[in-house]
Design a protein around this motif. Structure first.
Motif, PDB file in Angstrom:
ATOM      1  N   ILE A  44       0.850  -1.186   0.000  1.00 17.52           N
ATOM      2  CA  ILE A  44       0.000   0.000   0.000  1.00 17.52           C
ATOM      3  C   ILE A  44       0.888   1.239   0.000  1.00 17.52           C
ATOM      4  O   ILE A  44       1.840   1.342   0.775  1.00 17.52           O
ATOM      5  CB  ILE A  44      -0.962  -0.011   1.195  1.00 17.52           C
ATOM      6  N   TYR A  45       0.601   2.142  -0.898  1.00 13.91           N
ATOM      7  CA  TYR A  45       1.349   3.383  -1.042  1.00 13.91           C
ATOM      8  C   TYR A  45       0.641   4.460  -0.233  1.00 13.91           C
ATOM      9  O   TYR A  45      -0.561   4.666  -0.378  1.00 13.91           O
ATOM     10  CB  TYR A  45       1.409   3.778  -2.517  1.00 13.91           C
ATOM     11  N   GLU A  46       1.393   5.137   0.629  1.00 16.49           N
ATOM     12  CA  GLU A  46       0.840   6.198   1.460  1.00 16.49           C
ATOM     13  C   GLU A  46       1.616   7.476   1.186  1.00 16.49           C
ATOM     14  O   GLU A  46       2.849   7.478   1.189  1.00 16.49           O
ATOM     15  CB  GLU A  46       0.952   5.825   2.934  1.00 16.49           C
ATOM     16  N   ALA A  47       0.888   8.575   0.951  1.00 17.69           N
ATOM     17  CA  ALA A  47       1.547   9.844   0.641  1.00 17.69           C
ATOM     18  C   ALA A  47       0.644  11.012   1.018  1.00 17.69           C
ATOM     19  O   ALA A  47      -0.572  10.863   1.132  1.00 17.69           O
ATOM     20  CB  ALA A  47       1.878   9.919  -0.849  1.00 17.69           C
ATOM     21  N   LEU A  48       1.268  12.160   1.214  1.00 18.06           N
ATOM     22  CA  LEU A  48       0.545  13.425   1.334  1.00 18.06           C
ATOM     23  C   LEU A  48       0.509  14.016  -0.076  1.00 18.06           C
ATOM     24  O   LEU A  48       1.533  14.035  -0.770  1.00 18.06           O
ATOM     25  CB  LEU A  48       1.261  14.375   2.289  1.00 18.06           C
ATOM     26  N   CYS A  49      -0.666  14.494  -0.497  1.00 16.50           N
ATOM     27  CA  CYS A  49      -0.833  14.946  -1.875  1.00 16.50           C
ATOM     28  C   CYS A  49      -1.534  16.297  -1.930  1.00 16.50           C
ATOM     29  O   CYS A  49      -2.302  16.642  -1.026  1.00 16.50           O
ATOM     30  CB  CYS A  49      -1.673  13.946  -2.664  1.00 16.50           C
ATOM     31  N   ALA A  50      -1.278  17.007  -3.014  1.00 11.96           N
ATOM     32  CA  ALA A  50      -1.987  18.254  -3.295  1.00 11.96           C
ATOM     33  C   ALA A  50      -2.153  18.362  -4.803  1.00 11.96           C
ATOM     34  O   ALA A  50      -1.244  18.037  -5.567  1.00 11.96           O
ATOM     35  CB  ALA A  50      -1.214  19.452  -2.768  1.00 11.96           C
ATOM     36  N   SER A  51      -3.331  18.798  -5.213  1.00 11.56           N
ATOM     37  CA  SER A  51      -3.611  19.045  -6.628  1.00 11.56           C
ATOM     38  C   SER A  51      -4.269  20.409  -6.763  1.00 11.56           C
ATOM     39  O   SER A  51      -5.067  20.806  -5.911  1.00 11.56           O
ATOM     40  CB  SER A  51      -4.545  17.978  -7.205  1.00 11.56           C
ATOM     41  N   THR A  52      -3.938  21.093  -7.845  1.00  8.02           N
ATOM     42  CA  THR A  52      -4.525  22.398  -8.142  1.00  8.02           C
ATOM     43  C   THR A  52      -5.305  22.282  -9.435  1.00  8.02           C
ATOM     44  O   THR A  52      -4.803  21.738 -10.426  1.00  8.02           O
ATOM     45  CB  THR A  52      -3.428  23.467  -8.288  1.00  8.02           C
ATOM     46  N   TYR A  53      -6.538  22.797  -9.401  1.00  6.20           N
ATOM     47  CA  TYR A  53      -7.424  22.763 -10.563  1.00  6.20           C
ATOM     48  C   TYR A  53      -7.820  24.176 -10.955  1.00  6.20           C
ATOM     49  O   TYR A  53      -7.934  25.059 -10.112  1.00  6.20           O
ATOM     50  CB  TYR A  53      -8.701  21.975 -10.243  1.00  6.20           C
ATOM     51  N   LEU A  54      -8.071  24.359 -12.253  1.00  8.61           N
ATOM     52  CA  LEU A  54      -8.546  25.612 -12.815  1.00  8.61           C
ATOM     53  C   LEU A  54      -9.879  25.349 -13.500  1.00  8.61           C
ATOM     54  O   LEU A  54      -9.991  24.410 -14.296  1.00  8.61           O
ATOM     55  CB  LEU A  54      -7.551  26.149 -13.844  1.00  8.61           C
ATOM     56  N   LEU A  55     -10.868  26.180 -13.191  1.00 12.06           N
ATOM     57  CA  LEU A  55     -12.145  26.108 -13.886  1.00 12.06           C
ATOM     58  C   LEU A  55     -12.017  26.938 -15.160  1.00 12.06           C
ATOM     59  O   LEU A  55     -11.945  28.165 -15.119  1.00 12.06           O
ATOM     60  CB  LEU A  55     -13.273  26.639 -13.000  1.00 12.06           C
ATOM     61  N   ASP A  56     -11.939  26.269 -16.302  1.00 14.51           N
ATOM     62  CA  ASP A  56     -11.688  26.905 -17.588  1.00 14.51           C
ATOM     63  C   ASP A  56     -12.856  26.616 -18.530  1.00 14.51           C
ATOM     64  O   ASP A  56     -13.068  25.470 -18.917  1.00 14.51           O
ATOM     65  CB  ASP A  56     -10.389  26.357 -18.176  1.00 14.51           C
ATOM     66  N   ASN A  57     -13.624  27.656 -18.854  1.00 12.80           N
ATOM     67  CA  ASN A  57     -14.798  27.506 -19.724  1.00 12.80           C
ATOM     68  C   ASN A  57     -15.746  26.418 -19.228  1.00 12.80           C
ATOM     69  O   ASN A  57     -16.219  25.585 -19.990  1.00 12.80           O
ATOM     70  CB  ASN A  57     -14.369  27.220 -21.169  1.00 12.80           C
ATOM     71  N   GLY A  58     -15.990  26.407 -17.915  1.00 13.37           N
ATOM     72  CA  GLY A  58     -16.935  25.470 -17.329  1.00 13.37           C
ATOM     73  C   GLY A  58     -16.393  24.076 -17.093  1.00 13.37           C
ATOM     74  O   GLY A  58     -17.139  23.166 -16.741  1.00 13.37           O
ATOM     75  N   ARG A  59     -15.097  23.865 -17.278  1.00 15.97           N
ATOM     76  CA  ARG A  59     -14.486  22.544 -17.136  1.00 15.97           C
ATOM     77  C   ARG A  59     -13.287  22.621 -16.191  1.00 15.97           C
ATOM     78  O   ARG A  59     -12.446  23.498 -16.325  1.00 15.97           O
ATOM     79  CB  ARG A  59     -14.002  22.121 -18.514  1.00 15.97           C
ATOM     80  N   TRP A  60     -13.211  21.698 -15.240  1.00 17.17           N
ATOM     81  CA  TRP A  60     -12.084  21.662 -14.317  1.00 17.17           C
ATOM     82  C   TRP A  60     -10.895  20.984 -14.988  1.00 17.17           C
ATOM     83  O   TRP A  60     -11.018  19.890 -15.528  1.00 17.17           O
ATOM     84  CB  TRP A  60     -12.449  20.901 -13.046  1.00 17.17           C
ATOM     85  N   LEU A  61      -9.737  21.653 -14.947  1.00 16.95           N
ATOM     86  CA  LEU A  61      -8.486  21.104 -15.476  1.00 16.95           C
ATOM     87  C   LEU A  61      -7.443  21.067 -14.365  1.00 16.95           C
ATOM     88  O   LEU A  61      -7.272  22.043 -13.634  1.00 16.95           O
ATOM     89  CB  LEU A  61      -7.948  21.977 -16.620  1.00 16.95           C
ATOM     90  N   ARG A  62      -6.722  19.956 -14.268  1.00 16.17           N
ATOM     91  CA  ARG A  62      -5.651  19.826 -13.270  1.00 16.17           C
ATOM     92  C   ARG A  62      -4.424  20.573 -13.783  1.00 16.17           C
ATOM     93  O   ARG A  62      -3.915  20.309 -14.860  1.00 16.17           O
ATOM     94  CB  ARG A  62      -5.299  18.361 -13.050  1.00 16.17           C
ATOM     95  N   LEU A  63      -3.959  21.552 -12.978  1.00 15.16           N
ATOM     96  CA  LEU A  63      -2.752  22.314 -13.308  1.00 15.16           C
ATOM     97  C   LEU A  63      -1.510  21.685 -12.697  1.00 15.16           C
ATOM     98  O   LEU A  63      -0.430  21.762 -13.267  1.00 15.16           O
ATOM     99  CB  LEU A  63      -2.864  23.745 -12.791  1.00 15.16           C
ATOM    100  N   SER A  64      -1.682  21.105 -11.498  1.00 11.41           N
ATOM    101  CA  SER A  64      -0.521  20.515 -10.820  1.00 11.41           C
ATOM    102  C   SER A  64      -0.964  19.405  -9.886  1.00 11.41           C
ATOM    103  O   SER A  64      -2.113  19.373  -9.418  1.00 11.41           O
ATOM    104  CB  SER A  64       0.277  21.568 -10.055  1.00 11.41           C
ATOM    105  N   HIS A  65      -0.030  18.508  -9.621  1.00  8.11           N
ATOM    106  CA  HIS A  65      -0.238  17.434  -8.648  1.00  8.11           C
ATOM    107  C   HIS A  65       1.121  17.140  -8.026  1.00  8.11           C
ATOM    108  O   HIS A  65       2.128  17.084  -8.710  1.00  8.11           O
ATOM    109  CB  HIS A  65      -0.793  16.174  -9.318  1.00  8.11           C
ATOM    110  N   GLN A  66       1.124  16.965  -6.719  1.00  9.03           N
ATOM    111  CA  GLN A  66       2.370  16.709  -5.994  1.00  9.03           C
ATOM    112  C   GLN A  66       2.141  15.600  -4.980  1.00  9.03           C
ATOM    113  O   GLN A  66       1.074  15.522  -4.370  1.00  9.03           O
ATOM    114  CB  GLN A  66       2.807  17.995  -5.285  1.00  9.03           C
ATOM    115  N   GLN A  67       3.128  14.708  -4.835  1.00 11.67           N
ATOM    116  CA  GLN A  67       3.056  13.608  -3.861  1.00 11.67           C
ATOM    117  C   GLN A  67       4.312  13.587  -3.002  1.00 11.67           C
ATOM    118  O   GLN A  67       5.417  13.680  -3.530  1.00 11.67           O
ATOM    119  CB  GLN A  67       2.966  12.252  -4.560  1.00 11.67           C
TER     120      GLN A  67
END
Length: 132
Positions: free
Chosen positions: A105-128
């Motif tokens: 089992i993989y355990e990590a602290l994570c963060a993701s950043t999303y941008l709402l662009d023209n009504g659609r969520w896009l992931r800008l970044s992800h960190q583990q």
């Protein structure tokens, strides 16, 4: 809450209060359990991912190439979830417990950043950051 592979659903803004929160957490679960094709639809063109070395810092096409080579996680549990939204930007932070066949089992602290662009969520970044 344990999450498996998420079902296809509406990723557009709108609906009752908390609707975007549910969409964002669903997208995050898909990041773990779905393949590169799914990632391509919700990841910004020049997104950045910071993963345990190797592979390290990935950007743009490197992310999808990496995801094609690695298999998806069978199950994922996100605990200690936190999020903040400011306008069209949302940040999710959590502790993940992810499982796939033949691996511990993989355990990590994570963060993701999303941008709402023209009504659609896009992931800008992800960190583990692994915790074990």
């Amino acid at each position: 809450m344990t999450l498996g592979k998420a079902q296809d659903g509406d990723r557009r803004q709108g609906g009752p209060p908390g609707h975007d929160n549910a969409i964002l957490w669903d997208l995050e679960a898909r990041h773990w359990t779905s393949g590169a094709d799914s990632a391509r639809t919700v990841t910004a063109t020049n997104a950045v991912m910071i993963l345990p070395y190797p592979p390290g810092i990935l950007q743009g096409g490197q992310i999808l190439e990496h995801m094609k080579k690695t298999t998806g996680w069978r199950t994922v549990e996100m605990r200690d979830r936190s999020q903040i939204r400011q306008g069209a930007i949302a940040v999710l932070a959590y502790r993940v417990f992810a499982e796939k066949s033949g691996s511990p089992i993989y355990e990590a602290l994570c963060a993701s950043t999303y941008l709402l662009d023209n009504g659609r969520w896009l992931r800008l970044s992800h960190q583990q950051t692994p915790t074990t």
